[in-house]
Design a protein around this motif. Sequence first.
Motif, PDB file in Angstrom:
ATOM      1  N   ILE A 151       0.817  -1.217   0.000  1.00 44.96           N
ATOM      2  CA  ILE A 151       0.000   0.000   0.000  1.00 44.96           C
ATOM      3  C   ILE A 151       0.851   1.268   0.000  1.00 44.96           C
ATOM      4  N   THR A 152       2.098   1.178   0.450  1.00 46.53           N
ATOM      5  CA  THR A 152       3.027   2.319   0.361  1.00 46.53           C
ATOM      6  C   THR A 152       4.421   1.789   0.100  1.00 46.53           C
ATOM      7  N   GLN A 153       5.235   2.584  -0.589  1.00 44.91           N
ATOM      8  CA  GLN A 153       6.618   2.195  -0.850  1.00 44.91           C
ATOM      9  C   GLN A 153       7.442   3.436  -1.164  1.00 44.91           C
ATOM     10  N   ASP A 154       8.640   3.517  -0.610  1.00 43.18           N
ATOM     11  CA  ASP A 154       9.569   4.589  -0.950  1.00 43.18           C
ATOM     12  C   ASP A 154      10.968   4.002  -1.029  1.00 43.18           C
ATOM     13  N   ASN A 155      11.996   4.843  -0.966  1.00 44.22           N
ATOM     14  CA  ASN A 155      13.360   4.379  -1.185  1.00 44.22           C
ATOM     15  C   ASN A 155      13.898   3.480  -0.073  1.00 44.22           C
ATOM     16  N   ASN A 156      13.347   3.584   1.117  1.00 40.16           N
ATOM     17  CA  ASN A 156      13.895   2.773   2.213  1.00 40.16           C
ATOM     18  C   ASN A 156      12.843   1.997   3.002  1.00 40.16           C
ATOM     19  N   SER A 157      11.638   1.853   2.454  1.00 37.76           N
ATOM     20  CA  SER A 157      10.625   1.075   3.171  1.00 37.76           C
ATOM     21  C   SER A 157       9.446   0.751   2.270  1.00 37.76           C
ATOM     22  N   PHE A 158       8.677  -0.238   2.684  1.00 37.68           N
ATOM     23  CA  PHE A 158       7.370  -0.493   2.070  1.00 37.68           C
ATOM     24  C   PHE A 158       6.464  -1.101   3.130  1.00 37.68           C
ATOM     25  N   THR A 159       5.153  -0.953   2.913  1.00 31.82           N
ATOM     26  CA  THR A 159       4.166  -1.464   3.860  1.00 31.82           C
ATOM     27  C   THR A 159       3.182  -2.368   3.144  1.00 31.82           C
ATOM     28  N   LEU A 160       2.955  -3.534   3.740  1.00 27.58           N
ATOM     29  CA  LEU A 160       1.970  -4.485   3.236  1.00 27.58           C
ATOM     30  C   LEU A 160       0.724  -4.426   4.101  1.00 27.58           C
ATOM     31  N   LYS A 161      -0.417  -4.535   3.463  1.00 27.89           N
ATOM     32  CA  LYS A 161      -1.683  -4.640   4.175  1.00 27.89           C
ATOM     33  C   LYS A 161      -2.195  -6.067   4.032  1.00 27.89           C
ATOM     34  N   ARG A 162      -2.474  -6.690   5.179  1.00 26.60           N
ATOM     35  CA  ARG A 162      -2.979  -8.055   5.192  1.00 26.60           C
ATOM     36  C   ARG A 162      -4.457  -8.035   5.558  1.00 26.60           C
ATOM     37  N   THR A 163      -5.292  -8.716   4.743  1.00 28.64           N
ATOM     38  CA  THR A 163      -6.727  -8.799   4.995  1.00 28.64           C
ATOM     39  C   THR A 163      -7.136 -10.266   4.997  1.00 28.64           C
ATOM     40  N   LEU A 164      -7.626 -10.728   6.139  1.00 30.25           N
ATOM     41  CA  LEU A 164      -8.107 -12.104   6.282  1.00 30.25           C
ATOM     42  C   LEU A 164      -9.498 -12.038   6.879  1.00 30.25           C
ATOM     43  N   ASP A 165     -10.511 -12.136   6.024  1.00 31.37           N
ATOM     44  CA  ASP A 165     -11.893 -11.990   6.478  1.00 31.37           C
ATOM     45  C   ASP A 165     -12.027 -10.636   7.176  1.00 31.37           C
ATOM     46  N   SER A 166     -12.404 -10.598   8.448  1.00 31.60           N
ATOM     47  CA  SER A 166     -12.574  -9.309   9.121  1.00 31.60           C
ATOM     48  C   SER A 166     -11.299  -8.829   9.820  1.00 31.60           C
ATOM     49  N   THR A 167     -10.231  -9.610   9.744  1.00 36.98           N
ATOM     50  CA  THR A 167      -8.968  -9.237  10.382  1.00 36.98           C
ATOM     51  C   THR A 167      -8.082  -8.478   9.405  1.00 36.98           C
ATOM     52  N   VAL A 168      -7.536  -7.363   9.870  1.00 38.66           N
ATOM     53  CA  VAL A 168      -6.616  -6.558   9.059  1.00 38.66           C
ATOM     54  C   VAL A 168      -5.408  -6.203   9.916  1.00 38.66           C
ATOM     55  N   TYR A 169      -4.219  -6.342   9.342  1.00 45.54           N
ATOM     56  CA  TYR A 169      -3.013  -5.862  10.016  1.00 45.54           C
ATOM     57  C   TYR A 169      -1.990  -5.451   8.957  1.00 45.54           C
ATOM     58  N   TYR A 170      -0.879  -4.867   9.427  1.00 43.14           N
ATOM     59  CA  TYR A 170       0.095  -4.267   8.516  1.00 43.14           C
ATOM     60  C   TYR A 170       1.493  -4.780   8.820  1.00 43.14           C
ATOM     61  N   VAL A 171       2.296  -4.863   7.764  1.00 45.24           N
ATOM     62  CA  VAL A 171       3.686  -5.289   7.875  1.00 45.24           C
ATOM     63  C   VAL A 171       4.548  -4.244   7.186  1.00 45.24           C
ATOM     64  N   THR A 172       5.425  -3.607   7.952  1.00 42.23           N
ATOM     65  CA  THR A 172       6.283  -2.552   7.405  1.00 42.23           C
ATOM     66  C   THR A 172       7.733  -3.002   7.450  1.00 42.23           C
ATOM     67  N   VAL A 173       8.381  -2.975   6.289  1.00 46.76           N
ATOM     68  CA  VAL A 173       9.786  -3.353   6.176  1.00 46.76           C
ATOM     69  C   VAL A 173      10.594  -2.099   5.888  1.00 46.76           C
ATOM     70  N   LYS A 174      11.646  -1.887   6.677  1.00 45.01           N
ATOM     71  CA  LYS A 174      12.502  -0.708   6.532  1.00 45.01           C
ATOM     72  C   LYS A 174      13.944  -1.193   6.382  1.00 45.01           C
ATOM     73  N   TYR A 175      14.709  -0.627   5.411  1.00 42.99           N
ATOM     74  CA  TYR A 175      16.041  -1.131   5.104  1.00 42.99           C
ATOM     75  C   TYR A 175      17.021   0.013   4.936  1.00 42.99           C
ATOM     76  N   ASN A 176      18.310  -0.334   4.920  1.00 40.21           N
ATOM     77  CA  ASN A 176      19.362   0.683   4.935  1.00 40.21           C
ATOM     78  C   ASN A 176      19.983   0.950   3.575  1.00 40.21           C
ATOM     79  N   THR A 177      19.731   0.100   2.593  1.00 40.00           N
ATOM     80  CA  THR A 177      20.306   0.268   1.249  1.00 40.00           C
ATOM     81  C   THR A 177      19.226   0.028   0.207  1.00 40.00           C
ATOM     82  N   PRO A 178      19.432   0.486  -1.015  1.00 39.98           N
ATOM     83  CA  PRO A 178      18.416   0.286  -2.063  1.00 39.98           C
ATOM     84  C   PRO A 178      18.123  -1.192  -2.305  1.00 39.98           C
TER      85      PRO A 178
END
Length: 714
Positions: A246-273
Amino acid sequence: MNKYFGTHKWIFTLLTGFLFSCGGNNPPAKIDRHTVIERNNPVITEIEELSSLSVGNGNFAVTVDATGLQTFPELYFAGIPLGTQSQWGWHSFPNTENLTHDETLKNYNFRGWEEPYAVQFNEPGRQQDAANYFRINPHRLHLGYIGLELTEENGEKVKAGNIKNINQQLLLWDGVIDSHFQINNEPVNVKTAVHPGHDRLAVNLNSALVSKGMMKVNLRFPYPTGNHVDDATDWTKPDKHKTEIITQDNNSFTLKRTLDSTVYYVTVKYNTPVTVTEKEPHYFVISPQDDQFSFTCEFTEENKQNTEETEETFNASSVYWQNFWQQGGIVDFSRCTDERATELERRVILSQYLMAIQSAGMYPPQETGLTYNSWFGKFHLEMHWWHAVHFALWNRADLLERSIDWYAQAYPVARSIAERQGFKGARWMKMADPSATEAPSKVGSFLIWQQPHFIYMAELIYRNNPSDEIIKKYGFLVNETAEFMASFATYDELEGRYVLKGIIPAQESLRASETINPPFELSYWHYAMSVAQLWRERAGEQRKVQWDELIDKLSPLAALDGLYLAAEDAVDTYKDIRFTSDHPAVLGALGILPECKLVRPDYMKNTLYWIWDNWNWSKTWGWDYPMTAMNAARLGEPEKAVGALLMEKRTNTYLANGHNYQDSRLRVYLPGNGGLLTAVAMMCAGWDGNEISNPGFPKNGTWNVIWEDLKPMP
């Protein structure tokens, strides 16, 4: 050495200065804590299904394989699975039939009126469907796998057998897993840690394979199974859930997880391209370019931005764990000459770590913690004592308070259970989830020994901090718990005594319809009601006359030929295998609990000796051994106390990672670890009224145990 214990480095150092056994009025021991902790670091040298390691903070934990990440989960499925679990991560399958919890209720008449219990049903129909639904739902989620994407030069996937020269160590002092291995003679180093205050994994990856494009990182997300015991991973239903960037830039991206009525997010942040690709649904690959690659992966209920760098998480982990080890209780067995002492120390140190990452969260923990699901990921309140009491005895009452505070949230449900069954106060359920929904059970709904736990734990917190603040915080629930206990006990006017009936006791092989006055429950009623009266006095309130009458007129423990029975009705206790299997709970009446007028020590010692020689130990559980040790210690039998803790039985096995192994279903059983810590604290620091130094250890010169900052048991 048994392969389950793995390779272990024992580094013995001669401590300088005067070392004292802290008992009675002796000075505090001068223990080199760093040395004690470091010599117990688990060392793993192979990919082995029972040797996975975990990092966590009590509310979130990640379990990894020998690569330092979750690269080969299929190889650990039948061992200790590679889980990523949290306290908030729960899911329910859609309730398409509009089933209600009331449909799980069935009436029983134990006391002259109808008492509705949430139970399982044998006959097909809506009641069975409702019971099954509310037993399964909600269930704890596996939040996702974070592994290495490994390929050979020809592009084929690297097989586990090609991972060579494994040397993985859990650095307990810093809360870091340091993994070294080789692939095609190329060295790899992976370091992993979890932030103490966030559901965030930090990873440092160092290998020339990265710049060659042969080592990447993958994220994979399963659908839940809803099974009773497993890794909560179903790869066969990709269409039932959604994973999207759902979002992405040069040092991170965020995933949105949807399982029926459950929703949560996973954000990965890194130090190099990096390059991020979606290999297939729910399967993402991160391709870095530099040989040194660091990243964090954070799981959240809401979409939040992580601004911290990877190194900050590693630093926070080190600060937290060094503070953890330098404060609170510590025991040093290095001056002991008994050959079993090194193994006991290993179990104690690793159990402290495991309980801090697995059982020190905002809710009572499930029996397998945050590693993999058992009983659908739900927690069992009768086990809360075993998970959490040791925190107070090891001078870490704040970690106990984390989970005991949930009872205030659960109170409305507990009160409604008592009301529907015709009792006062709050009846704490056996098996539940964060919402406190009572899980239907043919056994659990009839248990009562979880009821006094709240009073016992609140009392330990007060003993650590005797203040009006604690009385005000927990006093209401202490009173409501005692109100239920008082109304639950039935007065037998003919014999002028109170009885406990219509229950399944801690020894679950007994039946609710015929069990009367099991000894542990009777003694626990006596102790908890006495403490509840004391809390009223501390609050400036009058003692309740009815409670004093109950305490005074509780039935004595049933005995035959100088031996205590499993229950008053169980006259065949010493003939029927049903009464000599499962938990030898009678020992808890003096061990877990202090001596009271209901218990004759001579009868209890006779019973301990009989159980020791005749019990069906192959049908026991991990906490039965520390319970036996506590009983033996109070009875002045320290040889048996140590022998119980180190009895060579399957359910008393402690793996290389410190986990208490039970069987092929329960490869992790944290009540055993917690019970071990409780017993060792009691064997060192004793109990109220004890005047013997290290009362639970033999005085033959081979158990020179030194310790500091432990609290005595009641």
